[in-house]
Design an enzyme around this catalytic site. Structure first.
Site, PDB file in Angstrom:
ATOM      1  N   SER A   1       0.591   5.481  -0.105  1.00  0.00           N
ATOM      2  CA  SER A   1      -0.033   6.753   0.153  1.00  0.00           C
ATOM      3  C   SER A   1       0.880   8.121   0.178  1.00  0.00           C
ATOM      4  O   SER A   1       1.899   7.790   0.873  1.00  0.00           O
ATOM      5  CB  SER A   1      -1.056   6.618   1.235  1.00  0.00           C
ATOM      6  OG  SER A   1      -1.791   7.513   1.608  1.00  0.00           O
TER       7      SER A   1
ATOM      8  N   HIS B   1       0.785  -1.308   0.003  1.00  0.00           N
ATOM      9  CA  HIS B   1      -0.071  -0.021   0.150  1.00  0.00           C
ATOM     10  C   HIS B   1       0.914   1.234  -0.004  1.00  0.00           C
ATOM     11  O   HIS B   1       1.822   1.440   0.989  1.00  0.00           O
ATOM     12  CB  HIS B   1      -0.877   0.011   1.172  1.00  0.00           C
ATOM     13  CG  HIS B   1      -1.684   1.264   1.342  1.00  0.00           C
ATOM     14  ND1 HIS B   1      -2.700   1.554   0.790  1.00  0.00           N
ATOM     15  CD2 HIS B   1      -1.380   2.538   2.374  1.00  0.00           C
ATOM     16  CE1 HIS B   1      -3.087   2.879   0.979  1.00  0.00           C
ATOM     17  NE2 HIS B   1      -2.430   3.457   1.980  1.00  0.00           N
TER      18      HIS B   1
END
Length: 88
Positions: free
Chosen positions: A16, A14
């Site tokens: 971000s 992930h």
């Protein structure tokens, strides 16, 4: 003497930018690495698959076109000095 597999790895990733809406940009992907080495040369291929998101909540729809689908790394070890190059 021969080529040997140095690495095989899979993982969930992930990424971000840590910002909140409307500046938020993130994506989830499955990543796989494959590596081989022979004598003083090593080659690593890293590829990924983006986990699709709902069109209405996707804050980064063009990330696959921007980041591509993989990387290829090569390394040569010469007398305790590593020379590397990468392509994406």
């Amino acid at each position: 003497m021969g080529t040997k597999t140095a690495i095989y790895k899979r993982r969930f990733d992930h990424q971000s930018n840590g910002r909140s809406v409307p500046l938020s940009r993130s994506w989830n992907r499955i990543v796989a690495n494959f590596g081989v080495e022979k004598d003083n040369f090593g080659l690593l291929f890293k590829t990924w698959y983006r986990i699709p998101e709902d069109e209405t909540s996707d804050d980064n729809p063009d990330i696959s076109r921007y980041m591509g689908y993989g990387e290829l790394w090569g390394a040569v070890l010469e007398e305790a000095t590593v020379c590397r190059d990468a392509a994406q």
